[in-house]
Scaffold this active site. Structure first.
Site, PDB file in Angstrom:
ATOM      1  N   HIS A 175     -62.749 -20.936  62.432  1.00 13.38           N
ATOM      2  CA  HIS A 175     -63.532 -20.244  61.406  1.00 13.38           C
ATOM      3  C   HIS A 175     -62.703 -20.290  60.126  1.00 13.38           C
ATOM      4  O   HIS A 175     -61.474 -20.207  60.187  1.00 13.38           O
ATOM      5  CB  HIS A 175     -63.732 -18.751  61.706  1.00 13.38           C
ATOM      6  CG  HIS A 175     -64.409 -18.412  62.980  1.00 13.38           C
ATOM      7  ND1 HIS A 175     -63.753 -18.310  64.174  1.00 13.38           N
ATOM      8  CD2 HIS A 175     -65.694 -18.096  63.243  1.00 13.38           C
ATOM      9  CE1 HIS A 175     -64.607 -17.957  65.123  1.00 13.38           C
ATOM     10  NE2 HIS A 175     -65.793 -17.817  64.586  1.00 13.38           N
ATOM     11  N   ASP A 184     -60.016 -17.690  60.056  1.00 10.99           N
ATOM     12  CA  ASP A 184     -58.882 -17.788  61.004  1.00 10.99           C
ATOM     13  C   ASP A 184     -57.723 -18.501  60.344  1.00 10.99           C
ATOM     14  O   ASP A 184     -56.566 -18.181  60.585  1.00 10.99           O
ATOM     15  CB  ASP A 184     -59.193 -18.661  62.232  1.00 10.99           C
ATOM     16  CG  ASP A 184     -60.453 -18.305  62.943  1.00 10.99           C
ATOM     17  OD1 ASP A 184     -60.809 -17.130  62.919  1.00 10.99           O
ATOM     18  OD2 ASP A 184     -61.066 -19.219  63.537  1.00 10.99           O
TER      19      ASP A 184
HETATM   20  C1  XUL Z   1     -68.225 -15.107  69.755  1.00  6.93           C
HETATM   21  C2  XUL Z   1     -68.026 -16.548  69.779  1.00  6.93           C
HETATM   22  C3  XUL Z   1     -67.560 -17.149  68.509  1.00  6.93           C
HETATM   23  C4  XUL Z   1     -68.126 -18.504  68.213  1.00  6.93           C
HETATM   24  C5  XUL Z   1     -67.747 -19.050  66.864  1.00  6.93           C
HETATM   25  O1  XUL Z   1     -68.627 -14.573  70.946  1.00  6.93           O
HETATM   26  O2  XUL Z   1     -68.190 -17.193  70.790  1.00  6.93           O
HETATM   27  O3  XUL Z   1     -66.184 -17.184  68.508  1.00  6.93           O
HETATM   28  O4  XUL Z   1     -67.756 -19.442  69.169  1.00  6.93           O
HETATM   29  O5  XUL Z   1     -68.097 -18.202  65.837  1.00  6.93           O
END
Ligand code: XUL
Ligand code: CO
Length: 437
Positions: free
Chosen positions: A101, A104
């Site tokens: 993300h 992150d």
């Molecule tokens: C949350 C989840 C996230 C997604 C990416 O449950 O799985 O981490 O994979 O946003």
């Protein structure tokens, strides 16, 4: 080049007999199964958010993780240094991909402009490290759920400014993903849902989400980003009901808003079970409409009702998953992305290695067992036989579109009764699976 993890050596395939716990027993990247190497089959990916950012806190206590390279600050320098450590970790583990993300990898600044500049500064190091190691970006995504501005959701917020902020944020995250050669881009609707319908205009929120995704498609075309978008279904947590609740709900949403050509699904095992489905069910449902793109590999704890994001260790689960994935013909842009975290008690760096090694070995075993089941046609013959009444006679004629309610009534009036053809033999089939495992 500086070495940040001097105590970790490259994880090697040593075979099932090895006594070394920091070695692969089953994942042999070069071993060919059904015409492809294991490396090509799985396209394993490490997630930045859990492996390098999760402090291992829970609602009852602070984080326990010991990450010696991290100075604990929110500085850009710390974030850049962390990238170098992350790539050394992934190189030593031998994974070809990672996922992140925006938030992150780089810290938020005091304004959107400053935040974007922080992201650029860290993305430059990501690029350097990708070029140095050959490790690639499986997909990028934007964190539209942690900041308080997204308390009511992002694209489905009651606050139009939150929608606008989310659009700006996704625009930037797509640009960075594109710059890094990301093979896909994921949307997980973090807070796209509701806690109570008493305060929610569901239709309006869904329309906004549809409009948001269409804007993303327009921008994807504009910048020439060629990879697929993925939607990641999850039924609940953090909200009581998430709009992207399962594969069927996502496909319906994509069809309704004219988005089918631009999206595939990223299916997470623990999200499937939270939705009251098996992972296998969600994979098969996606494959049935040609919508499976990638997977977030993990597992839940059946005695706990939330998204525990544990590393996969269940060989039955990976066997079923690999049966589906092999049947589909394998991943194209997607891969096996470990959206999984170690337990709060597993606080040191070696635990991160044990966890990934176990997950990779569990998938390797699933692949080998699934390939053997397929080679022997241990299940396929049974399934083909079970449906054989559709291969000729009235069945073939229905499938060809050659029958009507009237013609079928005439057929049945003449025939009189349905004759049972085959037993379902579930117990025998479960025994066969056990023989192969
Ligand atoms: C949350 C989840 C996230 C997604 C990416 O449950 O799985 O981490 O994979 O946003
Ligand atoms: Co996920």
């Amino acid at each position: 080049m500086a070495e940040y993890l001097p105590n970790i050596r490259k994880i090697q395939y040593e075979g099932p007999q090895t006594k070394n716990r920091l070695a692969f027993r089953h994942y042999n990247p070069d071993e060919v199964v059904e015409g492809k190497t294991m490396k090509e089959h799985f396209r394993f990916s490490v997630v930045y958010w859990h492996t390098f950012r999760n402090p291992l806190s829970d609602p009852f206590g602070v984080g326990t993780a010991i990450r010696p390279w991290d100075d604990g600050s929110e500085s850009v320098e710390n974030a850049q240094n962390r990238v170098r450590v992350a790539f050394e970790f992934m190189e030593k583990l031998g994974v070809p991909y990672y996922a992140f993300h925006d938030r992150d990898v780089a810290p938020e600044g005091d304004s959107l402009r400053e935040t974007n500049a922080n992201l650029d500064a860290v993305a430059a190091v990501l690029k350097e490290e990708q070029d140095r190691t050959g490790i690639k970006l499986l997909w990028g995504t934007a964190c539209l759920f942690a900041n308080r501005r997204f308390m009511h959701g992002a694209a489905t917020s009651c606050n139009a400014d939150a929608f606008a902020y989310a659009a700006a944020q996704v625009k930037k995250a797509m640009e960075v993903t594109h710059m890094l050669g990301g093979e896909g881009y994921t949307f997980w609707g973090g807070r796209e849902g509701y806690s109570t319908l008493l305060n929610t205009d569901l239709k309006r929120e869904m329309d906004h989400l549809g409009a948001f995704m269409n804007m993303a498609v327009d921008y994807k075309k504009k910048i020439g980003f060629g990879g697929p978008f993925y939607i990641e279904p999850k039924p609940k947590e953090p909200t009581k009901h998430q709009y992207d609740s399962d594969v069927a709900a996502c496909v319906n949403f994509l069809r309704q808003y004219g988005l089918m050509d631009h999206f595939k699904l990223n299916i997470e095992a623990n999200h499937a079970t939270l939705a009251g489905h098996s992972f296998h069910h969600e994979l098969e449902t996606a494959i049935a409409c040609d919508m499976l793109g990638s997977i977030d590999a993990n597992t839940g704890d059946m005695l706990l009702g939330w998204d525990t994001d544990q590393f996969p260790t269940n060989i039955y689960e990976t066997t079923f998953a690999m049966l589906s994935i092999l049947k589909m013909g394998g991943f194209v842009t997607g891969g096996v992305n470990f959206d999984a975290k170690v337990r709060r008690e597993s606080f040191d760096v070696d635990d991160l290695l044990h966890a990934h090694i176990g997950g990779m070995d569990t998938f390797a075993r699933g692949l080998k067992i699934a390939a053997k089941l397929r080679e022997d046609k241990a299940l396929d013959n049974f399934v083909a036989e079970r449906y054989s009444s559709w291969d000729s006679g009235i069945g073939a004629s229905i499938e060809k579109g050659g029958e009507t309610f009237e013609s079928l009534e005439k057929y049945m009036l003449e025939k009189g009764e349905v004759t049972p053809n085959t037993s379902g033999r579930q117990e025998m089939l479960e025994n066969i699976i056990n023989d192969y495992i």
